[in-house]
Design a protein around this motif. Sequence first.
Motif, PDB file in Angstrom:
ATOM      1  N   MET A 146       5.457  -6.000  54.918  1.00  0.00           N
ATOM      2  CA  MET A 146       5.563  -4.786  54.121  1.00  0.00           C
ATOM      3  C   MET A 146       7.038  -4.499  53.856  1.00  0.00           C
ATOM      4  O   MET A 146       7.882  -4.632  54.744  1.00  0.00           O
ATOM      5  N   VAL A 147       7.339  -4.082  52.636  1.00  0.00           N
ATOM      6  CA  VAL A 147       8.689  -3.693  52.242  1.00  0.00           C
ATOM      7  C   VAL A 147       8.626  -2.305  51.620  1.00  0.00           C
ATOM      8  O   VAL A 147       7.811  -2.055  50.725  1.00  0.00           O
ATOM      9  N   ILE A 148       9.489  -1.401  52.101  1.00  0.00           N
ATOM     10  CA  ILE A 148       9.534  -0.031  51.593  1.00  0.00           C
ATOM     11  C   ILE A 148      10.958   0.250  51.116  1.00  0.00           C
ATOM     12  O   ILE A 148      11.917   0.074  51.863  1.00  0.00           O
ATOM     13  N   ASP A 149      11.081   0.701  49.886  1.00  0.00           N
ATOM     14  CA  ASP A 149      12.377   1.087  49.337  1.00  0.00           C
ATOM     15  C   ASP A 149      12.462   2.610  49.250  1.00  0.00           C
ATOM     16  O   ASP A 149      11.507   3.278  48.836  1.00  0.00           O
ATOM     17  N   GLY A 150      13.628   3.150  49.641  1.00  0.00           N
ATOM     18  CA  GLY A 150      13.865   4.585  49.509  1.00  0.00           C
ATOM     19  C   GLY A 150      13.002   5.445  50.405  1.00  0.00           C
ATOM     20  O   GLY A 150      12.486   6.482  49.967  1.00  0.00           O
ATOM     21  N   LEU A 151      12.860   5.067  51.669  1.00  0.00           N
ATOM     22  CA  LEU A 151      12.016   5.827  52.598  1.00  0.00           C
ATOM     23  C   LEU A 151      12.736   7.084  53.092  1.00  0.00           C
ATOM     24  O   LEU A 151      13.905   7.052  53.466  1.00  0.00           O
ATOM     25  N   LYS A 152      12.009   8.203  53.097  1.00  0.00           N
ATOM     26  CA  LYS A 152      12.471   9.456  53.691  1.00  0.00           C
ATOM     27  C   LYS A 152      11.307  10.020  54.504  1.00  0.00           C
ATOM     28  O   LYS A 152      10.254  10.326  53.945  1.00  0.00           O
ATOM     29  N   ALA A 153      11.506  10.131  55.819  1.00  0.00           N
ATOM     30  CA  ALA A 153      10.419  10.550  56.697  1.00  0.00           C
ATOM     31  C   ALA A 153      10.898  11.607  57.681  1.00  0.00           C
ATOM     32  O   ALA A 153      12.053  11.607  58.101  1.00  0.00           O
ATOM     33  N   THR A 154       9.969  12.496  58.042  1.00  0.00           N
ATOM     34  CA  THR A 154      10.237  13.533  59.037  1.00  0.00           C
ATOM     35  C   THR A 154       9.110  13.522  60.058  1.00  0.00           C
ATOM     36  O   THR A 154       7.929  13.555  59.690  1.00  0.00           O
ATOM     37  N   ALA A 155       9.474  13.451  61.341  1.00  0.00           N
ATOM     38  CA  ALA A 155       8.498  13.496  62.427  1.00  0.00           C
ATOM     39  C   ALA A 155       8.767  14.740  63.266  1.00  0.00           C
ATOM     40  O   ALA A 155       9.908  14.990  63.669  1.00  0.00           O
ATOM     41  N   VAL A 156       7.726  15.507  63.528  1.00  0.00           N
ATOM     42  CA  VAL A 156       7.843  16.738  64.306  1.00  0.00           C
ATOM     43  C   VAL A 156       6.856  16.676  65.465  1.00  0.00           C
ATOM     44  O   VAL A 156       5.674  16.360  65.273  1.00  0.00           O
ATOM     45  N   SER A 157       7.335  16.947  66.681  1.00  0.00           N
ATOM     46  CA  SER A 157       6.483  16.959  67.864  1.00  0.00           C
ATOM     47  C   SER A 157       6.351  18.392  68.371  1.00  0.00           C
ATOM     48  O   SER A 157       7.343  19.010  68.768  1.00  0.00           O
ATOM     49  N   SER A 158       5.148  18.917  68.361  1.00  0.00           N
ATOM     50  CA  SER A 158       4.925  20.242  68.932  1.00  0.00           C
ATOM     51  C   SER A 158       4.955  20.185  70.456  1.00  0.00           C
ATOM     52  O   SER A 158       5.117  21.210  71.114  1.00  0.00           O
ATOM     53  N   TYR A 159       4.831  18.959  71.006  1.00  0.00           N
ATOM     54  CA  TYR A 159       4.855  18.793  72.466  1.00  0.00           C
ATOM     55  C   TYR A 159       6.247  19.069  73.024  1.00  0.00           C
ATOM     56  O   TYR A 159       6.394  19.727  74.055  1.00  0.00           O
ATOM     57  N   THR A 160       7.287  18.560  72.343  1.00  0.00           N
ATOM     58  CA  THR A 160       8.656  18.738  72.821  1.00  0.00           C
ATOM     59  C   THR A 160       9.490  19.648  71.933  1.00  0.00           C
ATOM     60  O   THR A 160      10.586  20.057  72.309  1.00  0.00           O
ATOM     61  N   GLY A 161       8.981  19.949  70.744  1.00  0.00           N
ATOM     62  CA  GLY A 161       9.758  20.739  69.814  1.00  0.00           C
ATOM     63  C   GLY A 161      10.803  19.947  69.063  1.00  0.00           C
ATOM     64  O   GLY A 161      11.594  20.515  68.304  1.00  0.00           O
ATOM     65  N   GLN A 162      10.836  18.638  69.243  1.00  0.00           N
ATOM     66  CA  GLN A 162      11.836  17.802  68.598  1.00  0.00           C
ATOM     67  C   GLN A 162      11.441  17.469  67.162  1.00  0.00           C
ATOM     68  O   GLN A 162      10.270  17.324  66.836  1.00  0.00           O
ATOM     69  N   THR A 163      12.454  17.356  66.331  1.00  0.00           N
ATOM     70  CA  THR A 163      12.284  16.950  64.939  1.00  0.00           C
ATOM     71  C   THR A 163      13.206  15.767  64.665  1.00  0.00           C
ATOM     72  O   THR A 163      14.382  15.804  65.015  1.00  0.00           O
ATOM     73  N   VAL A 164      12.656  14.726  64.064  1.00  0.00           N
ATOM     74  CA  VAL A 164      13.435  13.536  63.721  1.00  0.00           C
ATOM     75  C   VAL A 164      13.326  13.297  62.221  1.00  0.00           C
ATOM     76  O   VAL A 164      12.218  13.237  61.672  1.00  0.00           O
ATOM     77  N   ASN A 165      14.466  13.194  61.563  1.00  0.00           N
ATOM     78  CA  ASN A 165      14.514  12.864  60.138  1.00  0.00           C
ATOM     79  C   ASN A 165      15.116  11.477  59.976  1.00  0.00           C
ATOM     80  O   ASN A 165      16.189  11.193  60.532  1.00  0.00           O
ATOM     81  N   VAL A 166      14.435  10.635  59.233  1.00  0.00           N
ATOM     82  CA  VAL A 166      14.891   9.259  59.020  1.00  0.00           C
ATOM     83  C   VAL A 166      14.837   8.950  57.531  1.00  0.00           C
ATOM     84  O   VAL A 166      13.845   9.272  56.860  1.00  0.00           O
ATOM     85  N   ASP A 167      15.902   8.354  57.024  1.00  0.00           N
ATOM     86  CA  ASP A 167      15.846   7.802  55.671  1.00  0.00           C
ATOM     87  C   ASP A 167      16.463   6.412  55.701  1.00  0.00           C
ATOM     88  O   ASP A 167      17.335   6.123  56.519  1.00  0.00           O
ATOM     89  N   ALA A 168      15.976   5.556  54.839  1.00  0.00           N
ATOM     90  CA  ALA A 168      16.445   4.165  54.820  1.00  0.00           C
ATOM     91  C   ALA A 168      16.379   3.628  53.407  1.00  0.00           C
ATOM     92  O   ALA A 168      15.406   3.872  52.679  1.00  0.00           O
ATOM     93  N   GLY A 169      17.418   2.894  53.016  1.00  0.00           N
ATOM     94  CA  GLY A 169      17.414   2.280  51.699  1.00  0.00           C
ATOM     95  C   GLY A 169      16.328   1.221  51.576  1.00  0.00           C
ATOM     96  O   GLY A 169      15.661   1.117  50.551  1.00  0.00           O
ATOM     97  N   ARG A 170      16.136   0.442  52.659  1.00  0.00           N
ATOM     98  CA  ARG A 170      15.113  -0.607  52.647  1.00  0.00           C
ATOM     99  C   ARG A 170      14.555  -0.778  54.056  1.00  0.00           C
ATOM    100  O   ARG A 170      15.309  -0.830  55.032  1.00  0.00           O
ATOM    101  N   THR A 171      13.248  -0.849  54.144  1.00  0.00           N
ATOM    102  CA  THR A 171      12.554  -1.033  55.411  1.00  0.00           C
ATOM    103  C   THR A 171      11.626  -2.237  55.299  1.00  0.00           C
ATOM    104  O   THR A 171      10.905  -2.375  54.305  1.00  0.00           O
ATOM    105  N   GLU A 172      11.639  -3.100  56.307  1.00  0.00           N
ATOM    106  CA  GLU A 172      10.746  -4.259  56.315  1.00  0.00           C
ATOM    107  C   GLU A 172       9.974  -4.310  57.625  1.00  0.00           C
ATOM    108  O   GLU A 172      10.537  -4.054  58.694  1.00  0.00           O
ATOM    109  N   VAL A 173       8.688  -4.650  57.518  1.00  0.00           N
ATOM    110  CA  VAL A 173       7.815  -4.794  58.678  1.00  0.00           C
ATOM    111  C   VAL A 173       7.051  -6.107  58.540  1.00  0.00           C
ATOM    112  O   VAL A 173       6.441  -6.369  57.494  1.00  0.00           O
TER     113      VAL A 173
END
Length: 333
Positions: A146-173
């Motif tokens: 899988m190839v993803i271009d221009g990824l922008k993602a946000t992960a929020v955990s209600s368990y810890t209250g943490q928020t993670v924002n990730v963006d990437a020009g290119r992602t490969e899996v």
Amino acid sequence: MAASSQSGSGRKFWLLGLGIVLFIAIYTGGWFYAAAHLKETVLKVIAPRSTAGVSGECADIDFRGYPFRIGLYCSKVGVDDNTNGVSASFGELRSAAQVYAPGRIVWELDSPAEIRTANGLSISAQWANLQSSLVTRLRGIDRTSMVIDGLKATAVSSYTGQTVNVDAGRTEVHLRQNAGDLDGAFSLQDANAVIKDWPQVFPKFSASADITLAGRGGMIDGSDPQGLYGASGELRKAVADIGDGKVMTLTGPFSFDEQGFLSGKFKLEIEQLGPWRDSLKQALPEIAKTVDTAAKLLKALAVGGDKVSVDLVVQHGNATVSGFIPLGTIPPI
């Protein structure tokens, strides 16, 4: 004599016509069967779990490409895993395979994506383009990329209250089954990660990871009912590179318990300790003294060199350096 000849020709004509009709009917039936299999296979990649509690929805489904290409269109994809409390929704899906090679499938998926789990983890994502290919075998999926271009993602955990924002020009899996194990290779280019309440150091980086999950080859197509819960494996190598020789490498065994918490004992190597220290002080001037103290400690561990190796220990989601310097809490999956 002439009448007999014409009668014989007529029978041959009708037999030929009947054969053509039968061939078209059988071919059409096989085409739609292959199209239904295409739908099932692609949905397994999007939500790799095969249990009674999982349901998938392909809204406004339309099969396309007849007769020489097998195509599938959905205006929206939804997946619900009632057993594990996971729900997900995605945008438009387009997939296709050639009639002469139905086991080789390509597909595209549009954003947005929304994923929620019973553990309080929610992920939202957008991307410019997502393309994937996969190869099937008799009992499921053998490998996928899988190839993803221009990824922008946000992960929020209600368990810890943490928020993670990730963006990437290119992602490969890249995933494959290997003698019952699951091998995975991942990479991010021109990426940025911001973790709430964690030191934010560098705006852009590139990263890659190479892992194996023991006995979890079935995760690639949903035939493994447990997934990551209770899984163990080896992080063969994970690398984060921010340029100018500033590289971090992480290796070591890890596992997830039945509640989804991570545990592991990793070896963390830091190259160019001096430049890392200077970059940290520039990015976080308010903790410059703390950074200097930590750098001196690490340099002592490195026996005066500029490359240091420390143990990064994670126990039930709690991350520490060498088991006693706390870093933070990693939420359950």
